[in-house]
Design a protein around this motif. Structure first.
Motif, short mmCIF file in Angstrom:
data_model
loop_
_atom_site.label_atom_id
_atom_site.label_comp_id
_atom_site.label_asym_id
_atom_site.label_seq_id
_atom_site.Cartn_x
_atom_site.Cartn_y
_atom_site.Cartn_z
N GLY A 185 0.81 -1.22 0.00
CA GLY A 185 0.00 0.00 0.00
C GLY A 185 0.84 1.27 0.00
O GLY A 185 0.30 2.37 0.11
N GLY A 186 2.17 1.11 -0.09
CA GLY A 186 3.05 2.28 -0.10
C GLY A 186 3.08 3.01 1.25
O GLY A 186 3.43 4.17 1.33
N ARG A 187 2.69 2.29 2.32
CA ARG A 187 2.71 2.90 3.65
C ARG A 187 4.00 2.54 4.38
O ARG A 187 4.69 1.60 4.02
CB ARG A 187 1.52 2.39 4.48
CG ARG A 187 0.17 2.86 3.99
CD ARG A 187 -0.92 2.32 4.91
NE ARG A 187 -0.93 0.85 4.97
CZ ARG A 187 -1.59 0.08 4.11
NH1 ARG A 187 -2.30 0.60 3.12
NH2 ARG A 187 -1.54 -1.25 4.23
N GLY A 188 4.26 3.26 5.45
CA GLY A 188 5.40 2.96 6.31
C GLY A 188 6.71 3.25 5.61
O GLY A 188 6.75 3.59 4.42
N SER A 189 7.79 3.10 6.35
CA SER A 189 9.09 3.32 5.72
C SER A 189 10.01 2.23 6.23
O SER A 189 10.32 2.15 7.43
CB SER A 189 9.57 4.74 6.07
OG SER A 189 10.87 4.71 6.58
N TYR A 190 10.38 1.35 5.34
CA TYR A 190 11.20 0.20 5.70
C TYR A 190 12.47 0.23 4.86
O TYR A 190 12.44 0.65 3.71
CB TYR A 190 10.44 -1.11 5.45
CG TYR A 190 9.14 -1.20 6.25
CD1 TYR A 190 9.15 -1.66 7.56
CD2 TYR A 190 7.93 -0.83 5.67
CE1 TYR A 190 7.97 -1.74 8.29
CE2 TYR A 190 6.74 -0.91 6.40
CZ TYR A 190 6.76 -1.36 7.70
OH TYR A 190 5.61 -1.44 8.42
N PRO A 191 13.57 -0.27 5.44
CA PRO A 191 14.83 -0.28 4.69
C PRO A 191 14.93 -1.47 3.72
O PRO A 191 16.02 -1.98 3.49
CB PRO A 191 15.88 -0.38 5.80
CG PRO A 191 15.19 -1.07 6.93
CD PRO A 191 13.74 -0.71 6.84
N PHE A 192 13.81 -1.92 3.17
CA PHE A 192 13.81 -3.03 2.19
C PHE A 192 12.51 -2.91 1.39
O PHE A 192 11.58 -2.22 1.80
CB PHE A 192 13.90 -4.39 2.88
CG PHE A 192 12.92 -4.55 4.02
CD1 PHE A 192 11.60 -4.94 3.80
CD2 PHE A 192 13.31 -4.27 5.34
CE1 PHE A 192 10.71 -5.07 4.85
CE2 PHE A 192 12.41 -4.38 6.39
CZ PHE A 192 11.10 -4.78 6.15
N GLU A 193 12.49 -3.58 0.24
CA GLU A 193 11.33 -3.45 -0.63
C GLU A 193 10.45 -4.69 -0.66
O GLU A 193 9.36 -4.68 -1.23
CB GLU A 193 11.80 -3.11 -2.05
CG GLU A 193 12.22 -1.65 -2.16
CD GLU A 193 13.01 -1.36 -3.42
OE1 GLU A 193 13.04 -2.24 -4.31
OE2 GLU A 193 13.61 -0.27 -3.50
N SER A 194 10.97 -5.80 -0.12
CA SER A 194 10.18 -7.03 -0.13
C SER A 194 10.58 -7.89 1.06
O SER A 194 11.61 -7.64 1.70
CB SER A 194 10.43 -7.81 -1.42
OG SER A 194 11.79 -8.23 -1.44
N LEU A 195 9.76 -8.88 1.35
CA LEU A 195 10.05 -9.81 2.45
C LEU A 195 10.59 -11.12 1.89
O LEU A 195 10.32 -11.47 0.75
CB LEU A 195 8.76 -10.08 3.23
CG LEU A 195 8.12 -8.87 3.92
CD1 LEU A 195 6.73 -9.22 4.42
CD2 LEU A 195 8.99 -8.41 5.08
N VAL A 196 11.33 -11.84 2.72
CA VAL A 196 11.68 -13.23 2.39
C VAL A 196 11.09 -14.09 3.52
O VAL A 196 11.52 -13.99 4.66
CB VAL A 196 13.20 -13.48 2.34
CG1 VAL A 196 13.47 -14.84 1.70
CG2 VAL A 196 13.91 -12.38 1.58
N TYR A 197 10.09 -14.90 3.14
CA TYR A 197 9.42 -15.72 4.15
C TYR A 197 10.20 -17.02 4.37
O TYR A 197 10.18 -17.92 3.55
CB TYR A 197 7.99 -16.05 3.72
CG TYR A 197 7.01 -14.91 3.95
CD1 TYR A 197 6.38 -14.77 5.18
CD2 TYR A 197 6.72 -13.99 2.95
CE1 TYR A 197 5.47 -13.73 5.41
CE2 TYR A 197 5.81 -12.95 3.17
CZ TYR A 197 5.20 -12.83 4.40
OH TYR A 197 4.30 -11.82 4.63
N CYS A 198 10.92 -17.09 5.49
CA CYS A 198 11.67 -18.31 5.84
C CYS A 198 11.03 -18.97 7.06
O CYS A 198 11.66 -19.75 7.75
CB CYS A 198 13.12 -17.98 6.16
SG CYS A 198 13.96 -17.12 4.84
N ASN A 199 9.76 -18.63 7.32
CA ASN A 199 9.13 -19.11 8.55
C ASN A 199 8.43 -20.44 8.41
O ASN A 199 8.14 -21.10 9.39
CB ASN A 199 8.12 -18.08 9.07
CG ASN A 199 7.02 -17.79 8.07
OD1 ASN A 199 7.29 -17.41 6.92
ND2 ASN A 199 5.78 -17.98 8.47
N ILE A 200 8.12 -20.86 7.20
CA ILE A 200 7.26 -22.03 7.05
C ILE A 200 7.71 -22.85 5.85
O ILE A 200 8.17 -22.31 4.85
CB ILE A 200 5.77 -21.58 6.90
CG1 ILE A 200 4.82 -22.77 6.92
CG2 ILE A 200 5.55 -20.71 5.67
CD1 ILE A 200 3.36 -22.40 7.16
#
Lengths: 494, 494
Positions: free
Chosen positions: A37-52
């Motif tokens: 949604g273009g909200r927030g400010s994070y130092p990355f552009e995508s997630l890597v899901y290593c949880n499951i």
């Protein structure tokens, strides 16, 4: 709800926890929505899901033959069209016709409670071949198809746990399905610890101590022992001599052994191979081979097939007395049946193309590419994470996870306590670590506290599933995160 | 197992019963195996399974459009082949592409715990349209996709029943999933009786009496009220004014209403129509519309779609407080997710072809043929069974079942007691009746005692699903069976 009525919630539900989709992954989903949604400010552009352990969500491709057959079985009109049939391999078409002839009216009907006979026969044949024909053959009556392996685990936990007088011996660390279901049933967890320093192996003497501690401390009777082999989250592969010890232990105490063998195809380490508890048991002398109660679980979600979305699986019963089987049949009948799509995939997993079949070459190529990719990443991940400051990592012999130990400077721990006080919560130290890793890098792992660990130790679980370039990002993120922590909190320590 | 160790089984499991796949259907399966193997000697050559609402097992065809889309979504390589695409309707192909674009990596991955967003959005849109836009719109966050409706029912029973201090109000007769799950949770059943003489209708005053009786006799607090509308096994369709009474009752007692609406498309009786509890609730004044806790269940297994094998379904939450929703999210996460194939079918059920779409004409034709067939057999069955000696049958207004009352001569009852004594079991009188009907005619029905009934009454449930010619066999078999019973045991009575 009415504001003047107190809200009631089953306290057993409140007690249950499932970290694989708990706090950290939930926070990850929020961040994902923010990013989209273009909200927030994070130092990355995508997630890597290593949880499951969800291989196809990370780009692993399905095995073509299985999907061809599945589509033809689910949409029989496709195979009535000669043009379409001509564009598909002959063995996929003939396999689909064979299955449909057995299913009769098609995949839109409920099956028998234990599943379609043809699929159970495929499973039984596969088991007998896998176990080198040892002992009395597994038969259709021993096999029940389930919605994933979880479906089978839940049935046997329910069968043996009625409340606080019943305990289940579980490994620590463990896959939290077990602890969650035990909590929901109001039962007692009797933990036995895997030995990290011995490649996460297990020792029979630890089982004896765990049993006795449970009886002494809770008064509950252990009814069942859960073994996960290859291990989740540990990645360890059990050796035959240890498995014999476990089976003797279960026999001695009249306990049922629930063998979670969903990673049976995922063994990477040279010199290690998977042997099923069934094969070990049936190769033992009397009375063990004829009396020890064993239920083995398998699933379409793991291995090389990685068909999580199907929720296919089965359990196989060995030496279960009739009175117990009767109740299993009833419990399955209350659930009506496993989804038929998953049943078809389970049958396929147990009877892939063989040499000489039209689809064999493609199947072999796809299978080997996936397996070799997993094997390579298992080695790479253990090696690279083990080289990160403050981390140590046992070899990933099998399964789909690394479970490294984290050492943290004292200052980081003190800060967690301050933050917890400020935020009014009790975040475990490794949960804080995983949360901050996520928020600073977009990498989603699960804290060791979600699986259980020796008191005073810290771990995290990451899958070996992300493709190579993402895997590099994961390792780099963890390395930089640890470096930052050490730089900030350990300057005085070293 | 070891012969010197006592066998332990959770007593709650032993208590649970599920007649739909219980004694009679089990005996039927034995007979079926005998017939297939040329064993035994039966006065019939095949069975007619009227015990379970499993339409496609009795020849009902799947709706073509749904299966086309499903196959394309599960086997995306099919739609990459222009020749195959050219042989399928454009809207099936475009729908499959739309779904796949949303699913991303394909149906082999686990979805979010509540299910794929696109499928939940389709469900929410369908609900808002069905309920004529009343009240605040249902949103994606209110919807969770489940393995059949049973999956949803189990979650909410687990959420509110921790043991003997918690009761659930259930209709009698009821679908035995409810009584079985309550038994497994160690909870208390608080029965309210449906009024057979009033077309199996319900009265709010009966709810009050049932609530008070439960509290007085068991000390348990009713946490939830289950309503099945249209009724299973009764076939009755509730009227709006009664539903308002039910909702007010639930509000007053701070109870959650679990509305099992899986037969919402199955209304046949002129002058009756399905209105959802959600629509009724949101049309009521404050405080009801804003406070009464409602969970509505639906499934792909019933209706006209009849896709039982998919185990697709959903629940929709209205007015559930955040603390409850949080626990629902956790319980769903422990189950990981519903099977994706069922999720896709649920989305399709909620968004069938519309006028103007390429597949609409075929869809309409198939749908109407199935619906009209069900409607015709509902009327025929109630009429013909009602004309059998010793049977009376309420109109089958909806759902898929008739639940006729059986009157039997005293001699038949005395003989059952003699037989029970001889056989060493406690077969209910209507179970004896159903067993002997099965063994003499091959017709499989479920005794009323499996659903609950007013003490002293006897019933059986039969589906309306067998095709016309088999339906005639069913009616004839029951008629001749009753005639034989009356001839043999009632000669002195009349």
């Amino acid at each position: 709800m009415r504001s003047d009525k107190p809200l009631y919630i089953n306290p057993r539900v409140i007690d249950a926890e499932y970290a694989v989709r708990g706090l950290i992954p939930s926070r990850a989903d929020e961040i994902k929505a923010d990013l989209a949604g273009g909200r927030g400010s994070y130092p990355f552009e995508s997630l890597v899901y290593c949880n499951i352990g969800n291989p196809q969500s990370l780009g692993q491709m399905p095995l073509t033959f299985f999907r061809q057959v599945m589509a033809l079985v689910d949409a029989p009109f496709l195979q009535e069209d000669a043009e379409i049939v001509a564009r598909l391999p002959a063995d996929a078409v003939s396999r689909a016709r064979e299955y449909l002839a057995q299913i009769g009216t098609g995949t839109g009907a409920y099956s028998d409670s234990f599943g379609y006979q043809f699929a159970r026969a495929a499973v039984a044949a596969h088991i007998n071949e896998r176990d080198h024909g040892v002992g009395p053959a597994a038969t259709v009556g021993d096999i029940c198809l389930t919605d994933g392996a979880s479906g089978g685990a839940k049935i046997f936990l329910q069968l043996l746990v009625s409340g606080a007088s019943d305990a289940v011996m579980i490994p620590i660390p463990q896959y939290p399905l077990y602890s969650a279901q035990i909590a929901l049933l109001g039962g007692v967890k009797a933990p036995y610890y895997m030995r990290e320093a011995e490649r996460w192996g297990m020792k029979a003497s630890d089982l004896v101590a765990s049993y006795e501690r449970c009886v002494a401390e809770s008064g509950a009777t252990p009814r069942m022992l859960v073994c996960i082999n290859p291990g989740n989250p540990t990645g360890s592969v059990l050796e035959r001599c240890v498995m014999e010890d476990v089976l003797r232990f279960c026999h001695e105490h009249g306990m049922l052994l629930l063998a979670d063998e969903v990673y049976q195809e995922n063994v990477y380490e040279a010199g290690r191979k998977f042997v099923s508890f069934r094969e070990v048991l049936l190769g033992m002398p009397a009375p063990y081979c004829a009396e020890t109660m064993l239920v083995s679980l398998h699933s379409t979600s793991k291995g090389v097939i990685g068909e999580c979305g199907r929720r296919g699986g089965y359990f196989c019963m060995t030496n279960l007395p009739g009175a117990l089987r009767e109740q299993v049949v009833k419990l399955c009948s209350i659930n009506i049946c496993a989804n038929v799509n998953g049943q078809v995939m389970t049958a396929l997993m147990c009877s892939p193309p063989r040499e000489g079949d039209a689809s064999y070459a493609l199947y072999r190529r796809e299978y080997d590419a996936i397996f070799n990719g997993l094997k390579e990443r298992a080695a790479l991940l253990a090696r690279e994470l083990g080289a990160v400051r403050g981390l140590s990592c046992q070899p990933v012999e099998g399964a789909m996870y690394a479970f490294p130990k984290i050492e943290l400077p004292a200052g980081y721990s003190e800060r967690n306590e301050e933050l917890n006080a400020k935020e009014g919560r009790r975040l475990a130290l490794d949960a804080r670590w995983a949360l901050e890793l996520l928020e600073s890098s977009g990498v989603v792992v699960v804290p060791g506290s979600g699986f259980g660990q020796e008191p005073g130790t810290l771990h995290f679980r990451t899958t070996i599933l992300p493709p190579h370039e993402q895997m590099e990002r994961v390792v780099r993120a963890i390395r930089e995160f640890q470096e930052r922590i050490y730089k900030r909190y350990a300057s005085g320590d070293e």
